[in-house]
Design an enzyme around this catalytic site. Structure first.
Site, PDB file in Angstrom:
ATOM      1  CE  LYS A  27      -3.250   2.516   2.921  1.00  0.00           C
ATOM      2  NZ  LYS A  27      -4.234   2.848   1.938  1.00  0.00           N
ATOM      3  CE  LYS A 140     -17.882  -6.004  -1.927  1.00  0.00           C
ATOM      4  NZ  LYS A 140     -17.825  -6.163  -0.783  1.00  0.00           N
ATOM      5  CB  SER A 465     -21.137  10.194   5.510  1.00  0.00           C
ATOM      6  OG  SER A 465     -20.923   9.898   4.273  1.00  0.00           O
ATOM      7  CD  GLU A 516     -22.991   8.620   8.818  1.00  0.00           C
ATOM      8  OE1 GLU A 516     -21.915   7.957   8.534  1.00  0.00           O
ATOM      9  OE2 GLU A 516     -24.225   8.626   8.384  1.00  0.00           O
ATOM     10  NE  ARG A 547     -11.788   0.735   1.083  1.00  0.00           N
ATOM     11  CZ  ARG A 547     -11.582   1.579   2.046  1.00  0.00           C
ATOM     12  NH1 ARG A 547     -10.945   2.456   2.200  1.00  0.00           N
ATOM     13  NH2 ARG A 547     -12.550   1.184   3.332  1.00  0.00           N
ATOM     14  CD  GLU A 637     -21.442  -5.814  -0.390  1.00  0.00           C
ATOM     15  OE1 GLU A 637     -20.767  -6.407   0.221  1.00  0.00           O
ATOM     16  OE2 GLU A 637     -20.915  -4.739  -0.882  1.00  0.00           O
ATOM     17  CB  CYS A 675     -24.673   1.842  -2.981  1.00  0.00           C
ATOM     18  SG  CYS A 675     -23.890   1.317  -1.238  1.00  0.00           S
ATOM     19  CD  GLU A 697     -23.906   3.437  -6.509  1.00  0.00           C
ATOM     20  OE1 GLU A 697     -23.136   3.488  -7.461  1.00  0.00           O
ATOM     21  OE2 GLU A 697     -23.790   3.187  -5.497  1.00  0.00           O
ATOM     22  CG  HIS A 726     -19.029   6.620  -7.061  1.00  0.00           C
ATOM     23  ND1 HIS A 726     -20.414   6.392  -7.178  1.00  0.00           N
ATOM     24  CD2 HIS A 726     -18.520   5.870  -6.200  1.00  0.00           C
ATOM     25  CE1 HIS A 726     -20.722   5.667  -6.499  1.00  0.00           C
ATOM     26  NE2 HIS A 726     -19.779   5.094  -5.786  1.00  0.00           N
TER      27      HIS A 726
END
Length: 788
Positions: A27, A140, A465, A516, A547, A637, A675, A697, A726
Site C-alpha cells: 500500500k 466483488k 455522511s 457522522e 485499499r 453482497e 448501493c 444508487e 463517485h
C-alpha cells in the site's frame, strides 16, 4: 483415531498468499508511486522484496507446494487481462510490452486526483472524472469482500501474449531456490468474469481465440522447468449450463493435447462442485483442488467417481475466515482419505487463497489472550497444515504439543462465557413473528408520517455522511494516540457537526443529517460499541489495489451495553427545527463486512445484531427521532453463489432487517439505503423489507434501475440518487431535473425523494456545496412542474 500413518511426507500447498505485506508495505509503495514521490524502479523493488519474503515465509512454515504469480500490484484478474492483451482501445495500447502507466490506467483511470473517489461506505471503487480515461469497472470477487477489475471484451476481440509475468515470477523464485507452482486464473472463469460492450456477444465464444494464448504461456512455463501449473476455475462452483460445461471440456482438452506432459492442478473454491462434479472429473487434469470447508461432503463423490491417479488437493483449513482449525478433528477426517489414496496423491491446502485473511496473528499484541488462542491468520494456517502433514506422515509424536494445544483451544472456545451469553440466546429464542411486523401497512403509516412531518413534495435529503476532511482525520488520529483529550476531541466534533447542520439549513435541505464526523467506519463504529466484537491492529486484508480493510471479528453473542448514537442525534436535533435522521448500519451489513463466528449459523449471529440495533432504534424514537435510517449497503453482497440458496438467505436477511426496524410507532419513518446496480432479481425481498423510504444508487443508470420498481408496482417511497458522488464533477441543475423527470415516468410524484447516490464522506466541501445547491434547486423546479 487409528494410529496407522503413511510413510511418505504429505505435500502442503498454498493456493495464494496475501500480497500487501505484514505492515501493508505494498500500500505504502503504491501510494508513494501514484503520488509521484517514488519511481517505478522503487515500486518494483518493494514488490520483489515482498515476493521473496512471501516465498521464504512459506518455506519456513513447511509449505512444500509454493505458488508463484499469486502476487499482483493491483489485481490478479487485471493481470490476466494484461497477460492476454485484453486491453480496450481507450487505454492507447498498440501492442508490445504493457507499461505500468497503462496497467494503472486500467485499474484507476487517469484523473488528476484519484484519492478518495470511492463510495462513502468505503467498499466501492470510484469512477474517473470526465478528463482522461475511466478505470475499468470493479466488482466483488464471487461472494468475498475482495474486488476485481472486470475484463472488457468486444465483438472483434483478439488476444495475444502481452505480458509474461507468470514466467518472470517463476524464474525469479527459481533464482532464489524455490521451485514453485505457477498459478493463473483459468480461461473459462476469466471469460465468465468479463463483460462485453457489444450487446449479444457471448463471451464464451471468445474461448477458441483465448486458449492458444494460455497454451503459449503454459508452454513457456513448462520449458522453464515448471512441472505443475495451478489453474483457478472457481466458476465450477456456480450454476452452469451445458454450453458452459462444454467450454471447460473444450479448453482443457486443447491444453492437454498441446501440452501432454504438463501437470495441471485445477482449483475450485468458495463452494462445492455440485452438479458440475462430473464435468470436473472428466477433464484431462492431473490434480483437483476441493473446498472441503464449505462443501466437506463432496469428497465422498470425488473419491467414488474420480480417476484413481488424480491428485486430490484437500482444502481443509478455512482460507476465508480467521478461526483456528481443530486439528485432531481434521486428522480424523483426512487420515482415511490418505490411507485410501496414498500420500503421493493427496495434498493438504487451505480452502482457497489466503488473500482473504490477514498476514500474521503474532503482530496482534492487544487482543484478549483467549480470543487470540482461537484465531489463525495466513502464516498460522500454513503452520496448521504443516502440523497436520507431519502427524499424517509418521511424525505424530513430534507435533503432539501442537495437536493438544489445538484441541484445547477448540474446547475452550466451545465453553467460554466470552462467547456464550445466556441472556442473548434466551432473548433470540423469544423473538416472535409479530416483532418483525410494523403495526399497520405502509399506506396507513404514510398518512400519519406525512401529517407529522409536513414535508414538501420531492423532499430533499442526503444519505448520511459529509466530507471527512484532513483536519478531521488528523484529529481522530491524534485522539487515538492520546494526544487530544476526550473532552477536546468531543468539542471539536461538536463544532464540525454544528457547522454541517448550519450549512444544510443554508442550502435549504428539508431533512438533515448530523454528518457522522465521529465515525471512522460505518461497521467498526457500531462493532466497537457492541459486545461480541473485537478489533485488530494489523488485521488488514486487501479490498482492491492499495485499499485495505480491517474487518471486525464477530466472536461471540452480540448485545448492546448502552445507546450508541442517541447522544449525537440529540445534540444534532437540538441545533435545528428541521427533521434530523437517526443514522444506523443494518445487521446484515455489519455481518457481511465482518469475520463471522463459525460455531453458529450466520442467520443466528445476524438475529442477535438485529436485536441490538432494534434497541438503538427504540432509544432514538424515545429521544424524539421522527426518522431513522438503517443502511443495508451489503444486503445483496451476501447472496449465495448458487441461486437455489438465495431464498434461504433472503428470508433471514429480510427478517433481521424487519426485526430491527419494526419496533417503532406507525408515525416514525424508517429509511434504508442500498448501493447496488441490480434490483430486478431481489425486488421481492426489497419490498418485503417494508422500509418507508429506500434511497438507491441510480444516477449512472439514468434511472433505468427504477424499471424494476415500476414493474413490481413498488408501493413505498424511493429516493433515486440524482447525482454520482463517485465523481468530483458538480452536476448541473438541468442534469438533475432530467433525471427526476425520468424517475417521474416510472414512479408517482408522491413516492419520490431527492438525494445523492451515496454518502459524501469522500468528497470535498467545494464539490458537495455546488452539487447540493443545484440538487435543491432541481427539486424546487420539479415541484413547480408537478404542481403546474
Amino acid at each position: 483415531m487409528s494410529s496407522h500413518t503413511v510413510s511418505t511426507s504429505l505435500a502442503v500447498a498454498t493456493l495464494g498468499t496475501p500480497r500487501i505485506g505484514p505492515r501493508r508495505e505494498l500500500k505504502s509503495a503504491l501510494e508513494s508511486f501514484w503520488a509521484g514521490k517514488s519511481t517505478e524502479a522503487d515500486l518494483l523493488k518493494v514488490a520483489a522484496a515482498l515476493r521473496a519474503a512471501n516465498w521464504a515465509r512459506q518455506s519456513a512454515r513447511g509449505v512444500s507446494v509454493i505458488p508463484s504469480n499469486d502476487f499482483s500490484l493491483y489485481d490478479q484478474v487485471l493481470d490476466t487481462s494484461v497477460m492476454v492483451g485484453a486491453i480496450p482501445e481507450i487505454y492507447g495500447w498498440r501492442g508490445g510490452p504493457v507499461s505500468l502507466a497503462t496497467y494503472f490506467a486500467m485499474a484507476r483511470g487517469t484523473q488528476a486526483e484519484i484519492a478518495g473517489h470511492g463510495c462513502a461506505n468505503g467498499h466501492h471503487h470510484g469512477d474517473s472524472t470526465p478528463q482522461g480515461v475511466p478505470a475499468q469497472e470493479m466488482t466483488k470477487w464471487f461472494d468475498t469482500n475482495y474486488h476485481y477489475m472486470v475484463p472488457e471484451f468486444s465483438a472483434g476481440q483478439s488476444f495475444q501474449l502481452a505480458s509474461v509475468k507468470p514466467l518472470e515470477e517463476y524464474r525469479e523464485a527459481k533464482a532464489l531456490g524455490y521451485d514453485t507452482r505457477p498459478v493463473l486464473l483459468g480461461p473459462v472463469t476469466y471469460l465468465k468474469l468479463g463483460k462485453s460492450a457489444d450487446a449479444g456477444l457471448d463471451v464464451l465464444s471468445l474461448l477458441p481465440k483465448l486458449v492458444p494464448v494460455y497454451i503459449e504461456i503454459l508452454g513457456r512455463l513448462a520449458a522453464a522447468g515448471a512441472k505443475w501449473v495451478q489453474l483457478d476455475e472457481p466458476a465450477l462452483v456456480l450454476d452452469l449450463d451445458d454450453r458452459e460445461r462444454l467450454a471447460f471440456r473444450d479448453a482443457y482438452g486443447q491444453i492437454a493435447r498441446e501440452l501432454p506432459h504438463l501437470d495441471i492442478m485445477l482449483t475450485t473454491y468458495f463452494g462445492g462442485l455440485g452438479d458440475n462434479l462430473d464435468t470436473a472429473l472428466a477433464l484431462p487434469i492431473a490434480g483437483l483442488h476441493l473446498d472441503l470447508v464449505r462443501a466437506p461432503k463432496q469428497i465422498n463423490a470425488v473419491i467414488a467417481k474420480g480417476p484413481k491417479d488424480l491428485v486430490l488437493s484437500l482444502g481443509v483449513v478455512d482460507g476465508r475466515n480467521i478461526w483456528r482449525a481443530d486439528l485432531p478433528d481434521l486428522l480424523d477426517r483426512v487420515e482415511p482419505i490418505v490411507q485410501q489414496r496414498g500420500a503421493e496423491r493427496v495434498q493438504l491446502a487451505p480452502s482457497c487463497s489466503l488473500l482473504h485473511v490477514p498476514v500474521d496473528l503474532e503482530l496482534e499484541t492487544g487482543l484478549d489472550p483467549d480470543l487470540k488462542s482461537w484465531l489463525s491468520f495466513s502464516l498460522q494456517k500454513m503452520g496448521e497444515l504443516s502440523t497436520l502433514s507431519r502427524a499424517l506422515s509418521g511424525d505424530r509424536a513430534a507435533v503432539q504439543d501442537q495437536l493438544s494445544a489445538s484441541a484445547k483451544a477448540a474446547a475452550t472456545r466451545r465453553k467460554s462465557p466470552k462467547v456464550h451469553d445466556m441472556a442473548v440466546s434466551s432473548r433470540a429464542a423469544a423473538v416472535t413473528p409479530a416483532m418483525t411486523q410494523r403495526n399497520s401497512g405502509f399506506a396507513a403509516r404514510a398518512t400519519l408520517q406525512h401529517q407529522r412531518l409536513q414535508l414538501p413534495a420531492f423532499p430533499t435529503t442526503t444519505i448520511g455522511s459529509f466530507p471527512q476532511t484532513a483536519q478531521i482525520r488528523q484529529a481522530r488520529a491524534a485522539h487515538a494516540k492520546g494526544a487530544i483529550s476526550d473532552a477536546d476531541y468531543n468539542t471539536f466534533l461538536r463544532g464540525e457537526t454544528a457547522r454541517a447542520i448550519q450549512w444544510q439549513e443554508k442550502v435549504g435541505l428539508d431533512v438533515l443529517v448530523h454528518g457522522e464526523f465521529e465515525r471512522n467506519d460505518m461497521v467498526q463504529y457500531f462493532g466497537e460499541q457492541l459486545s461480541g466484537f473485537a478489533f485488530t491492529k494489523e488485521g488488514w486484508v486487501q479490498s482492491y489495489g492499495s485499499r485495505c480493510v480491517r474487518p471486525p471479528i464477530l466472536f461471540g453473542d452480540v448485545s448492546r451495553p448502552k445507546p450508541m448514537t442517541v447522544g449525537w442525534w440529540k445534540y444534532a436535533q437540538s441545533l435545528t427545527g428541521r427533521p434530523m435522521k437517526g443514522m444506523l448500519t443494518g445487521p446484515v451489513t455489519i455481518l457481511n463486512w465482518s469475520f463471522v463466528r463459525d460455531d453458529v449459523p450466520r442467520s443466528t449471529a445476524c438475529l442477535q445484531i438485529a436485536l441490538a440495533i432494534r434497541d438503538e432504534v427504540g432509544d432514538l424514537e424515545q429521544a424524539g427521532a421522527t426518522m431513522i435510517q438503517i443502511d443495508e449497503a451489503a444486503l445483496r453482497e451476501g447472496l449465495p453463489l448458487r441461486r437455489s440458496e438465495w431464498k434461504g438467505y433472503l428470508d433471514w436477511a429480510v427478517e433481521c432487517f424487519r426485526l430491527c426496524s419494526s419496533g417503532v410507532k406507525d408515525e416514525t419513518q424508517i429509511h434504508t439505503h442500498m448501493c447496488y446496480s441490480e434490483f430486478n432479481d431481489i425486488i421481492d425481498a426489497i419490498a418485503a423489507m417494508d422500509a418507508d423510504v429506500i434511497s438507491i444508487e441510480t444516477s449512472r443508470s439514468k434511472m433505468e434501475l427504477l424499471d424494476a420498481f415500476k414493474t413490481y408496482k413498488y408501493p413505498n417511497e424511493i429516493g433515486p440518487g440524482v447525482y454520482d458522488i463517485h465523481s468530483p464533477r458538480v452536476p448541473s441543475v438541468e442534469e438533475m431535473t432530467t433525471l427526476l423527470q425520468l424517475a417521474r415516468q416510472r414512479l408517482s410524484d408522491g413516492q419520490l425523494w431527492v438525494n445523492p447516490d451515496c454518502g459524501l464522506k469522500t468528497r470535498g466541501w467545494d464539490e458537495v456545496q455546488g452539487a447540493l445547491v443545484n440538487m435543491v434547486e432541481a427539486a424546487r423546479q420539479i415541484r413547480q412542474v408537478s404542481a403546474g
